[in-house]
Write an enzyme that holds these catalytic residues in place. Structure first.
Site, PDB file in Angstrom:
ATOM      1  N   ASP A 105      19.916  12.775  39.853  1.00 54.58           N
ATOM      2  CA  ASP A 105      20.505  11.588  40.700  1.00 54.58           C
ATOM      3  C   ASP A 105      19.191  11.141  41.005  1.00 54.58           C
ATOM      4  O   ASP A 105      17.984  11.861  40.901  1.00 54.58           O
ATOM      5  CB  ASP A 105      21.411  12.098  41.985  1.00 54.58           C
ATOM      6  CG  ASP A 105      22.822  11.701  42.036  1.00 54.58           C
ATOM      7  OD1 ASP A 105      22.317  10.367  42.116  1.00 54.58           O
ATOM      8  OD2 ASP A 105      24.114  11.908  42.245  1.00 54.58           O
ATOM      9  N   HIS A 138      34.075   6.619  35.447  1.00 52.00           N
ATOM     10  CA  HIS A 138      34.712   5.574  35.743  1.00 52.00           C
ATOM     11  C   HIS A 138      34.006   4.187  36.880  1.00 52.00           C
ATOM     12  O   HIS A 138      35.097   3.658  36.947  1.00 52.00           O
ATOM     13  CB  HIS A 138      36.244   6.076  36.409  1.00 52.00           C
ATOM     14  CG  HIS A 138      35.343   6.557  37.634  1.00 52.00           C
ATOM     15  ND1 HIS A 138      36.778   7.758  38.390  1.00 52.00           N
ATOM     16  CD2 HIS A 138      34.828   6.533  38.819  1.00 52.00           C
ATOM     17  CE1 HIS A 138      36.140   8.045  39.903  1.00 52.00           C
ATOM     18  NE2 HIS A 138      34.699   7.349  39.703  1.00 52.00           N
TER      19      HIS A 138
END
Length: 351
Positions: A214, A261
């Site tokens: 990340d 998503h």
């Protein structure tokens, strides 16, 4: 010595109704936008129309059209005829055509000036998520090169990451218990946030190691969480850009939990291609997400969540059929979906 936290304890009650109530406002926003601005029902009063024809008449990009029309189908206000064209249902024909004897579109219009409705109309009209200062570049709450992102500033990254952790802490035990990882040796958690899904999998599978991949400010939180849950010796926090940087090597399972998503179709396909290329033979990709029906007509809670994703990110909710097609095209073999919580499930695909 302080006791380490447990990520495998499931909640005693199901939080799904809370999430459904929270996301329910998108029903108002999407329905009012359809009635008052895009005039969807009025356009269909005389004849059915193909998805493309209706999308063009409404002035919508494909992503916005999918979100809006899926929500209206889930609300039983649109349906498809034998030719696959969109048409009115008996309910919408009786109640949402202006001037009909039992028309309630004027009542729906009472919400037309609400801030949320006006914002949704703007998002649908421009196909950009909230927070995008430059309408040509993207969103402020996701990270990609060229986007001004909340994930790059310590305070906002911590705030947003910890807010998202509330759902993750509820779902992580179900994922760890439901997806066997006994043969796996190293898990790559792409866009892993707090790392709570990795942590639950590590506590379930003592042979496993994990890499949380990340942004730098987010990984500060992941490192804290790994320490608090007693797995810091098996977690590597790796800084990277998932669209540009090489994937960390040596991982035989790649987890994409509520990541895809956030992105439009081209980015989803590109990321899955990168993941598939990085896996060894026999490795797996785990897509943990919500799934629309393959016919794109619900379920309603997921269709409304898709509205939220459209509003806040560059993505939407996708169907299992869409995911399976993308996984297959990059050489992976999709399996069954294992339910977790809050309408989520894990779709596993093997190389």
């Amino acid at each position: 010595m302080a006791m380490k936290l447990a990520a495998l304890n499931s909640p005693q009650t199901d939080p799904t109704p809370i999430f459904d109530a929270f996301r329910g406002n998108y029903s108002t926003d999407l329905l009012t936008a359809a009635v008052t601005h895009f005039r969807v029902f009025e356009r269909l009063k005389d004849r059915a129309a193909s998805f493309e024809a209706l999308r063009t008449q409404c002035g919508l990009a494909e992503r916005g059209a999918v979100v809006l029309f899926t929500a209206l189908r889930a609300l039983n206000l649109l349906t498809r005829n034998a030719n696959g064209d969109l048409q009115l249902t008996e309910q919408s024909r009786e109640h949402l055509i202006p001037g009909a004897p039992f028309d309630v579109s004027g009542y729906i219009g009472l919400a037309a000036e609400c801030a949320g409705v006006k914002d949704m109309i703007e998002r649908l009209r421009t196909n950009t998520p909230t927070g995008a200062k430059d309408k040509t570049k993207g969103a402020a709450f996701i990270y990609r090169e060229g986007i001004e992102s909340a994930m790059e500033t310590e305070a906002s990254a911590r705030h947003l990451t910890m807010m998202l952790a509330g759902r993750a802490k509820n779902c992580a035990p179900a994922l760890a218990h439901g997806v066997p990882l006994g043969e796996a040796r190293q898990l790559l958690d792409v866009g892993g946030g707090t790392g709570i899904y990795s942590i639950a999998c590590l506590q379930k599978n003592p042979q496993l190691r994990a890499v949380v991949w990340d942004r730098p400010e987010v990984l500060k939180i992941a490192a804290e969480m790994a320490r608090d849950y007693g797995v810091s010796d098996r977690v590597e926090c790796c800084v990277g850009d998932m669209f540009i940087d090489p994937l960390p090597a040596g991982c035989d399972v790649i987890l994409l939990s509520n990541v895809l998503h956030d992105w439009d179709v081209p980015q989803c396909r590109a990321l899955l291609k990168r993941c598939a290329a990085a896996l060894p033979s026999g490795g797996r990709v785990l897509v943990h997400d919500v799934f629309l029906n393959d016919d794109m007509d619900g379920p309603l809670p997921v269709a409304l969540y898709s509205g939220a994703l459209f509003y806040l990110t560059e993505g939407r909710a996708y169907s299992a059929a869409e995911y399976r097609a993308w996984l297959s095209e990059v050489g992976l073999i999709p399996g069954k979906i294992v339910p977790t919580l809050v309408h989520c499930g894990v779709l596993s695909a093997a190389k």
